[in-house]
Design an enzyme around this catalytic site. Structure first.
Site, PDB file in Angstrom:
ATOM      1  N   CYS A  26       2.476  -8.636   2.830  1.00  0.00           N
ATOM      2  CA  CYS A  26       2.871  -8.333   1.451  1.00  0.00           C
ATOM      3  C   CYS A  26       4.221  -7.627   1.298  1.00  0.00           C
ATOM      4  O   CYS A  26       5.115  -8.113   0.629  1.00  0.00           O
ATOM      5  CB  CYS A  26       1.784  -7.503   0.782  1.00  0.00           C
ATOM      6  SG  CYS A  26       0.199  -8.358   0.634  1.00  0.00           S
TER       7      CYS A  26
ATOM      8  N   ASP B 131       3.567 -14.379  -2.368  1.00  0.00           N
ATOM      9  CA  ASP B 131       4.324 -13.562  -1.418  1.00  0.00           C
ATOM     10  C   ASP B 131       4.144 -14.066   0.007  1.00  0.00           C
ATOM     11  O   ASP B 131       5.084 -14.095   0.803  1.00  0.00           O
ATOM     12  CB  ASP B 131       3.946 -12.080  -1.534  1.00  0.00           C
ATOM     13  CG  ASP B 131       2.448 -11.804  -1.412  1.00  0.00           C
ATOM     14  OD1 ASP B 131       1.654 -12.771  -1.332  1.00  0.00           O
ATOM     15  OD2 ASP B 131       2.069 -10.613  -1.405  1.00  0.00           O
TER      16      ASP B 131
END
Length: 508
Positions: A84, A317
């Protein structure tokens, strides 16, 4: 439930159907005379949404109709930093992790602190666009670790609505920093995180359109990141679903994989057996509200007269492993972690699918290109503008990928496995060591333990994706394999050494 309707727009010469038609909505809202004709840009980011196992467009039919079907679908969209914080840092800056200094979610080379300490906040999409006269805003997840400095508002953002605690992942009982004011959300249906971000998106677009200035909006829900549940209105229709059993699901023989995976394979397989299908079911349910959020954003752009002058990007992401190679979550160099959905629509873009490699580091230079801003020298990515126009000549054929996590032997604290010959369980977190890799249009070559071991003690993987798309056979695990593929390995190792330290134009 958010209501949407049928409308027609010239964008891509395609009539667009918004499902759940509602009566009585008017498109006659006053549209201000614009003094700045530069396009608006909306970036919608999913969290942990893979492109290899999850049937994204079946789960998100509105997004498919509104963006994919009137734009360009990148069948080879990649997140070179597949975790992330590292991934989001690269999206914000257009740089690889070895240049942002962010290679994981925390520690010396991870998290918001590393992002800020390395000076990245002075050169993000937001700062460049804000300085060029754009109105900028975001809502949702910014960077892991921001909860340690919840009052912080980075430079470049006119409207800031970032999550400041880890309850954001649960969908409820979280807090947002709303332009300097901490606002707590509860557990009522109206507090469901994706819906709150959807409402803020629509409000920002409406206000920005009335201002006459071009705008950039970044909508970053944590959907479908574990453990966010489906929205209450979708619970009844979210029925138990088994994750797809791909050829590499719970891979039976991992002896050709690096030793950290071999040593933790039993515990990993047990974790998958217990949690994977429930996780997958929740993910499919959570994507329903994300799909509605996309539809609401597009409808608001239409209602305010901005749709024809707005570029829309939908991506994630990073990817996510649903049991491939006995892995869960992301972080790995394999396809499940690195492949992400990437679709882009907007002025002058017509319906197409491309197999050109589109990377998360390409988003920032593309956005700046649309805004008329020259790609800064520091950016490692390339503008996708000409690919979006169908020109893929001399486009990239490889890229580097990297991870810098702390799992030196693949374990670090909370999963359970029986100690052989005893009744005693041992507990550890299932992480993985650092690695760097080069992904070409044919091969994946990985060098493990990049941060933990000297070069002579590292382990390696090579996959020929043309014949082994599920990465089941590591071609250099055996001595015979190393000899047979020695030339390819030497070339890829040299290329990896170049790309792993590249910067700016040298990466392009």
């Amino acid at each position: 439930m958010r209501r949407v309707r049928l409308f027609h727009r010239s964008m891509g010469s395609l009539a667009v159907l918004l499902l759940s038609a509602a009566a009585g909505l008017s498109t006659a809202s006053a549209v201000p005379e614009r003094h700045d004709d530069r396009p608006n840009i909306v970036l919608i980011l999913a969290d942990d949404l893979d492109a290899t196992t999850t049937p994204v467009w079946q789960a998100m039919p509105r997004t498919a109709a509104l963006i994919r079907d009137r734009g360009v679908d990148f069948s080879h969209g990649f997140a070179p930093m597949p975790i992330c914080c590292a991934a989001r840092s690269s999206i914000l800056t257009g740089q690889y992790g070895h240049n942002t200094g962010v290679l994981t979610n925390g520690g010396e080379v991870g998290g918001f602190q590393a992002f800020r300490d390395n000076g990245n906040e002075s050169h993000t999409i937001a700062t460049y666009l804000h300085d060029a006269g754009y109105r900028t805003g975001m809502a949702g997840k910014y960077l892991n670790g921001l909860e340690n400095d919840p009052d912080h508002i980075p430079a470049g953002w006119d409207d800031w609505n970032a999550g400041i605690d880890n309850f954001l992942y649960s969908g409820y009982n979280y807090a947002l920093n709303e332009n300097g004011r901490h606002v707590k959300y509860g557990v009522a249906p109206k507090d469901y995180e994706t819906d709150v971000i959807a409402d803020k998106s629509e409000r920002f677009i409406t206000d920005a359109a009335a201002s006459g200035k071009p705008f950039f909006w970044y909508a970053a829900s944590t959907s479908p990141h574990f453990p966010i549940p489906p929205a209450p209105r979708h619970l009844a229709e979210t029925t138990p679903s088994a994750a797809p059993r791909t050829p590499n699901y719970q891979e039976a023989d991992v002896s050709d994989k690096p030793s950290w995976l071999v040593d933790t394979a039993t515990a990993r397989a047990a974790t998958i057996a217990l949690t994977n299908d429930a996780d997958y079911t929740n993910r499919l349910g959570a994507l329903r509200s994300l799909d509605e959020m996309v539809a609401g954003i597009v409808e608001t752009l239409d209602r305010t007269g901005q749709l024809d002058n707005t570029y829309l990007i939908f991506t994630s992401d990073n990817g996510y492993s649903l049991g491939a190679h006995r892995l869960t979550q992301k972080m790995a160099p394999y396809e499940e972690s690195m492949r992400v959905p990437l679709v882009i629509a907007g002025p002058g873009i017509t319906r197409a699918e491309t197999d050109a490699m589109g990377l998360s580091i390409d988003l920032a230079p593309t956005i700046l290109d649309w805004a008329g801003i020259t790609t800064p020298d520091r950016m490692d990515g390339r503008s996708l503008r000409r690919v979006l126009g169908g020109d893929t000549d001399a486009w990239r054929v490889d890229f580097t990928a990297e991870y810098g996590g702390p799992g030196g032997d693949g374990r670090n604290g909370i999963a359970q496995e029986q100690v052989p010959g005893t009744d005693t369980p041992r507990m550890y977190t299932l992480d993985m060591p650092s690695w760097i890799a080069v992904r070409t249009d044919r091969y994946l070559y990985v060098r493990w333990y990049e941060r933990e071991r000297p070069l002579a003690d590292r382990e390696y993987e090579l996959y020929d994706l043309t014949v082994d798309p599920y990465q089941l056979s590591n071609l250099i695990k055996t001595a015979d394999g190393r000899v047979e593929h020695a030339t390819v390995v030497a070339e890829l190792d040299q290329r990896l050494s170049e790309l792993s330290v590249c910067a700016g134009a040298g990466c392009r």
